[in-house]
Design a protein around this motif. Structure first.
Motif, short mmCIF file in Angstrom:
data_model
loop_
_atom_site.label_atom_id
_atom_site.label_comp_id
_atom_site.label_asym_id
_atom_site.label_seq_id
_atom_site.Cartn_x
_atom_site.Cartn_y
_atom_site.Cartn_z
N LEU A 216 0.83 -1.20 0.00
CA LEU A 216 0.00 0.00 0.00
C LEU A 216 0.87 1.26 0.00
CD1 LEU A 216 -2.85 -1.00 2.50
CD2 LEU A 216 -2.98 -0.82 0.00
N THR A 217 1.98 1.20 0.73
CA THR A 217 2.91 2.33 0.73
C THR A 217 3.49 2.55 -0.65
OG1 THR A 217 3.50 1.89 3.04
CG2 THR A 217 5.02 3.25 1.76
N ILE A 218 3.87 1.46 -1.31
CA ILE A 218 4.44 1.55 -2.66
C ILE A 218 3.40 2.07 -3.65
CG2 ILE A 218 5.36 0.18 -4.57
CD1 ILE A 218 6.66 -1.63 -2.44
N LEU A 219 2.18 1.53 -3.57
CA LEU A 219 1.12 1.97 -4.49
C LEU A 219 0.81 3.45 -4.30
CD1 LEU A 219 -1.39 -1.05 -4.40
CD2 LEU A 219 0.08 -0.33 -6.30
N ALA A 220 0.69 3.88 -3.05
CA ALA A 220 0.39 5.28 -2.78
C ALA A 220 1.51 6.18 -3.31
CB ALA A 220 0.21 5.50 -1.28
N SER A 221 2.75 5.75 -3.11
CA SER A 221 3.89 6.54 -3.59
C SER A 221 3.85 6.68 -5.10
CB SER A 221 5.21 5.87 -3.16
OG SER A 221 5.33 5.83 -1.76
N TYR A 222 3.56 5.58 -5.79
CA TYR A 222 3.58 5.63 -7.25
C TYR A 222 2.35 6.31 -7.84
CZ TYR A 222 7.90 3.13 -7.90
OH TYR A 222 9.23 2.80 -7.91
N ILE A 223 1.26 6.34 -7.12
CA ILE A 223 0.11 7.11 -7.58
C ILE A 223 0.46 8.60 -7.61
CG2 ILE A 223 -2.19 7.91 -6.92
CD1 ILE A 223 -2.78 5.06 -5.94
N PHE A 224 1.10 9.08 -6.56
CA PHE A 224 1.53 10.48 -6.52
C PHE A 224 2.64 10.74 -7.54
CE2 PHE A 224 -0.28 10.21 -2.17
CZ PHE A 224 -1.16 11.27 -2.26
N ILE A 225 3.54 9.77 -7.71
CA ILE A 225 4.62 9.91 -8.69
C ILE A 225 4.04 10.02 -10.10
CG2 ILE A 225 6.51 8.67 -9.81
CD1 ILE A 225 7.31 7.63 -7.06
N LEU A 226 3.09 9.13 -10.42
CA LEU A 226 2.48 9.15 -11.74
C LEU A 226 1.76 10.46 -11.99
CD1 LEU A 226 1.79 7.61 -14.34
CD2 LEU A 226 -0.22 6.69 -13.16
N SER A 227 1.05 10.95 -10.97
CA SER A 227 0.35 12.22 -11.10
C SER A 227 1.33 13.36 -11.38
CB SER A 227 -0.44 12.50 -9.82
OG SER A 227 -1.05 13.78 -9.86
N THR A 228 2.47 13.35 -10.72
CA THR A 228 3.48 14.39 -10.92
C THR A 228 4.11 14.28 -12.30
OG1 THR A 228 3.96 14.43 -8.55
CG2 THR A 228 5.61 15.36 -10.02
N ILE A 229 4.40 13.04 -12.72
CA ILE A 229 5.04 12.83 -14.03
C ILE A 229 4.14 13.30 -15.16
CG2 ILE A 229 5.79 11.05 -15.66
CD1 ILE A 229 6.94 9.50 -13.32
N LEU A 230 2.83 13.05 -15.04
CA LEU A 230 1.89 13.45 -16.09
C LEU A 230 1.80 14.96 -16.22
CD1 LEU A 230 -0.99 10.85 -15.56
CD2 LEU A 230 0.78 10.87 -17.33
N GLN A 231 2.22 15.68 -15.19
CA GLN A 231 2.20 17.13 -15.24
C GLN A 231 3.47 17.72 -15.85
OE1 GLN A 231 1.25 18.72 -11.35
NE2 GLN A 231 -0.42 17.25 -11.04
N ILE A 232 4.46 16.84 -16.10
CA ILE A 232 5.71 17.29 -16.73
C ILE A 232 5.48 17.44 -18.23
CG2 ILE A 232 8.13 16.71 -17.16
CD1 ILE A 232 8.13 15.10 -14.59
N HIS A 233 5.77 18.61 -18.77
CA HIS A 233 5.51 18.86 -20.20
C HIS A 233 6.63 18.33 -21.09
CE1 HIS A 233 2.03 21.30 -19.15
NE2 HIS A 233 2.79 22.01 -18.30
N SER A 234 7.81 18.27 -20.56
CA SER A 234 8.96 17.80 -21.33
C SER A 234 8.92 16.27 -21.50
CB SER A 234 10.27 18.19 -20.64
OG SER A 234 11.36 17.55 -21.23
N GLU B 286 11.40 14.44 -22.48
CA GLU B 286 12.64 13.93 -21.91
C GLU B 286 12.54 13.81 -20.39
OE1 GLU B 286 17.42 15.09 -21.68
OE2 GLU B 286 16.02 16.29 -22.89
N GLY B 287 11.89 14.79 -19.77
CA GLY B 287 11.70 14.76 -18.32
C GLY B 287 10.82 13.60 -17.90
N ARG B 288 9.75 13.36 -18.65
CA ARG B 288 8.88 12.22 -18.34
C ARG B 288 9.62 10.91 -18.49
NH1 ARG B 288 2.93 13.19 -21.14
NH2 ARG B 288 2.33 15.06 -19.94
N SER B 289 10.36 10.79 -19.58
CA SER B 289 11.10 9.55 -19.84
C SER B 289 12.11 9.27 -18.75
CB SER B 289 11.81 9.65 -21.19
OG SER B 289 12.59 8.50 -21.44
#
Length: 311
Positions: free
Chosen positions: A212-230, A232-235
């Motif tokens: 659950l800790t890992i899933l919660a961490s990656y949910i926030f990570i994915l949300s942040t990554i999707l907000q990256i416009h670059s 190269e930054g996403r990759s």
């Protein structure tokens, strides 16, 4: 028969992975190779991180701890398994069996929570990069590591303590390649309902809480990554997470298959196969998927080799 802190059995015989003679030597060579890579990979990673000051960051601090856990976990299990391939009967004394059980449980629990800690570290690095050095201070990293150590020591002591209460008077053959909880419970003449309940509850806790800790961490990570416009930054962000996700899936998948089930659901032979993944394969793969594909580690290794410190 009433349980007690004694047993009529003074030693056990480990059945091993297979009883087929033709497979013994090939399996010996195979697992000896895996263990060699595990030892070299994990100890090499610990040494490399220790020698290079540029790798003295929270991420590599946790990688050092994970490498140590993987080395110890593999060493607790694999050497005794290798002996089984070259001896007719792989005998292990009662105290040695309980000792192996204690350290196996301790390091397997430590692996669960260290993977969760590493996911949290990636969450802070990607979602709060400006506050990363403040949040993941040396003291906070030390706190997390000590907490993991305390958890695994206490829970392992509980498991082993309850195992000492059982009376073993049945066949001495443990249908496994190491002393594990459920194979040992099959040999007990005592009431094992409390041990089975304890094993299922603690196993569920030690899998679900980190997951659950890992899933919660990656949910926030994915949300942040999707907000990256670059692109190269996403990759770059995705590349730092993909290896961790793969290792987590292999480790927790095999562990859940082995423990989050009643003992009658699947055969012990299936349990042996799943156990091989998290006791042998995962400790070998972790240095590769976490570190050796990392540009910083490659650069550090090249720098160390050029300086002659490994010569």
């Amino acid at each position: 028969m009433n349980p007690g802190n004694h047993s009529s059995v003074t030693e056990f015989i480990l059945a091993g992975l297979t009883e087929k003679p033709k497979l013994q030597i090939p399996l010996l060579v195979f697992f000896l190779g895996i263990y060699s890579v595990t030892v070299v990979g994990n100890l090499g990673m610990i040494t490399l991180i220790g020698l290079n000051s540029h790798l003295h960051t929270p991420m590599y601090y946790f990688l050092t701890n994970l490498s140590f856990i993987d080395f110890c976990l593999s060493t607790v299990i694999t050497p005794k398994m290798l002996v089984n391939f070259v001896t007719e009967k792989n005998i292990i004394s009662y105290p040695e069996c309980m000792t192996q059980l204690y350290f196996f449980i301790a390091f397997i629990i430590a692996e669960c929570y260290m993977l969760a800690v590493m996911a949290y570290d990636r969450y802070v690095a990607i979602c709060n990069p400006l506050l990363y050095n403040v949040i993941m201070s040396y003291y906070r990293c030390f706190q997390l590591t000590v907490t993991v150590s305390i958890l695994c020591i206490i829970e392992s002591a509980i498991h082993t303590g309850f195992m000492f209460r059982l009376y073993f008077c049945k066949a001495k053959v443990v249908n496994h390649y190491f002393c594990d909880v459920f194979p040992l419970l099959e040999l007990s003449c005592s009431c094992i309902s409390m041990n089975e309940l304890l094993a299922l509850v603690l196993s569920a806790f030690n899998i679900l809480i980190p997951v659950l800790t890992i899933l919660a961490s990656y949910i926030f990570i994915l949300s942040t990554i999707l907000q990256i416009h670059s692109t190269e930054g996403r990759s770059k962000a995705f590349s730092t997470c993909s290896s961790h996700i793969s290792a987590v899936a292999v480790f927790y998948g095999s562990a859940a298959f082995m423990y989050l089930k009643p003992s009658s659901v699947s055969s012990m032979n299936q349990g042996k196969v799943s156990s091989v993944f998290y006791t042998c394969i995962v400790p070998m793969l972790n240095p590769l998927i976490y570190s050796l594909q990392n540009k910083d580690v490659k650069f550090a290794l090249k720098k160390i080799l050029e300086s002659g410190k490994f010569r």
